[in-house]
Scaffold this active site. Structure first.
Site, PDB file in Angstrom:
ATOM      1  CG  ASP A  52      50.192  38.901  38.190  1.00  0.00           C
ATOM      2  OD1 ASP A  52      50.644  37.928  38.441  1.00  0.00           O
ATOM      3  OD2 ASP A  52      49.535  39.785  38.873  1.00  0.00           O
ATOM      4  CG  ASP A  69      45.478  38.361  39.266  1.00  0.00           C
ATOM      5  OD1 ASP A  69      46.091  38.008  40.443  1.00  0.00           O
ATOM      6  OD2 ASP A  69      44.712  39.403  38.993  1.00  0.00           O
ATOM      7  CG  HIS A 117      40.980  36.794  39.768  1.00  0.00           C
ATOM      8  ND1 HIS A 117      41.431  36.616  41.124  1.00  0.00           N
ATOM      9  CD2 HIS A 117      41.560  37.709  39.480  1.00  0.00           C
ATOM     10  CE1 HIS A 117      42.499  37.555  41.405  1.00  0.00           C
ATOM     11  NE2 HIS A 117      42.200  38.470  40.486  1.00  0.00           N
ATOM     12  CG  HIS A 134      38.189  37.008  42.533  1.00  0.00           C
ATOM     13  ND1 HIS A 134      38.816  38.093  42.773  1.00  0.00           N
ATOM     14  CD2 HIS A 134      38.684  36.062  43.448  1.00  0.00           C
ATOM     15  CE1 HIS A 134      39.607  37.847  43.758  1.00  0.00           C
ATOM     16  NE2 HIS A 134      39.429  36.621  44.125  1.00  0.00           N
ATOM     17  CG  HIS A 159      41.369  41.043  36.318  1.00  0.00           C
ATOM     18  ND1 HIS A 159      40.712  41.537  37.316  1.00  0.00           N
ATOM     19  CD2 HIS A 159      42.470  40.632  37.138  1.00  0.00           C
ATOM     20  CE1 HIS A 159      41.051  41.535  38.446  1.00  0.00           C
ATOM     21  NE2 HIS A 159      42.211  40.792  38.390  1.00  0.00           N
ATOM     22  CE  LYS A 163      49.616  37.710  41.937  1.00  0.00           C
ATOM     23  NZ  LYS A 163      48.286  38.515  41.458  1.00  0.00           N
ATOM     24  CB  CYS A 181      50.939  42.466  41.336  1.00  0.00           C
ATOM     25  SG  CYS A 181      50.494  40.811  41.851  1.00  0.00           S
TER      26      CYS A 181
HETATM   27  C1  VGL Z   1      46.562  43.014  39.906  1.00  0.00           C
HETATM   28  C2  VGL Z   1      44.767  44.302  40.049  1.00  0.00           C
HETATM   29  C3  VGL Z   1      44.019  43.313  40.096  1.00  0.00           C
HETATM   30  C4  VGL Z   1      48.082  43.100  39.572  1.00  0.00           C
HETATM   31  C5  VGL Z   1      46.020  42.053  39.948  1.00  0.00           C
HETATM   32  O1  VGL Z   1      48.413  42.108  39.362  1.00  0.00           O
HETATM   33  O2  VGL Z   1      48.727  43.895  39.672  1.00  0.00           O
HETATM   34  N1  VGL Z   1      46.149  44.380  39.948  1.00  0.00           N
HETATM   35  N2  VGL Z   1      44.511  42.044  40.119  1.00  0.00           N
HETATM   36 ZN    ZN Z   2      43.309  40.364  40.040  1.00  0.00          ZN
END
Ligand code: VGL
Ligand code: ZN
Length: 211
Positions: free
Chosen positions: A16, A54, A56, A60, A89, A114, A159
């Site tokens: 990410d 990430d 979404h 979401h 995000h 994901k 993550c």
């Molecule tokens: C993540 C919070 C929400 C991450 C992803 O990649 O760590 N954290 N979505």
């Molecule tokens: Zn996320």
């Protein structure tokens, strides 16, 4: 620290490295951008690299904006348990979801996305937060014959942590490259992550071990 020798059964999973997780992004991880040059260097030691994203849909369930009256970082209860609410995000195909412009890993073979299901968040890049829905990455790594998974990226306490835990449970050897990660740190999440990784026997190293 002894040098680590990387071979064909090793894979680097870069988690990410997206605009929204870097300073200026909507869910920025403090100093998140600092890992970019570290990861660019690291990746040169690995013949096999996977990038994750990430990714979404706009409505979401992990977004506070999807729950009238709720604010980011509040916790709600959903079908699969507790869910922290985040600022919007990494919305699919937006600038915030793009990789940081300086990330340079041209030989990465796979980009794994994901968090694509509206009603399930996904911290781990292996299983979504219902702990049942697979992303397919376990199958990919097994079919490619990898035995050892190295992890770097954002965020250490979400993550990276949950990905490391799932990889370990799936029987891979797992090494987290600590200085190639940065954390969000909500509600003691950094300490909780360190403790949990230690309990599960996930190894930690620094990027200097690959020099
Ligand atoms: C993540 C919070 C929400 C991450 C992803 O990649 O760590 N954290 N979505
Ligand atoms: Zn996320």
């Amino acid at each position: 620290m002894a040098a680590i020798k990387i071979g064909n059964r090793d894979v680097l999973v870069v988690v990410d490295i997206q605009n929204d997780f870097c300073p200026g992004g909507s869910l920025s991880v403090p100093r998140g951008h600092e890992v970019v040059p570290v990861i660019n260097r690291l990746a040169k030691h690995f013949p096999h690299v996977v990038l994750t994203q990430d990714w979404h849909p706009p409505d979401h369930l992990s977004f506070a904006s999807a729950h009238p009256g709720k604010k980011p970082y509040e916790i709600i209860s959903v079908d699969y348990g507790r869910q922290i609410l985040w600022p919007d995000h990494c919305v699919q195909a937006t600038r915030g979801a793009e990789f940081h412009k300086d990330l340079h890993v041209p030989h990465a073979a796979l980009v794994l996305r994901k968090g694509i299901h509206r009603a399930i968040d996904s911290y781990s890049t292996f299983y979504e937060n219902d702990r049942k829905t697979p992303t397919g990455l376990v199958g990919y790594l097994r079919e490619r014959g990898f035995a050892r998974v190295f992890l770097a990226g954002l965020a250490f306490d979400f993550c990276v942590r949950y990905s490391a835990e799932d990889a370990k449970r799936e029987g891979f050897e797992v090494v987290v490259i600590e200085d190639a990660c940065r954390g969000i740190d909500v509600d003691g999440s950094m300490d909780a992550a360190r403790k949990s990784l230690a309990e599960l026997g996930v190894a930690r190293t620094g990027s200097e071990a690959f020099a």
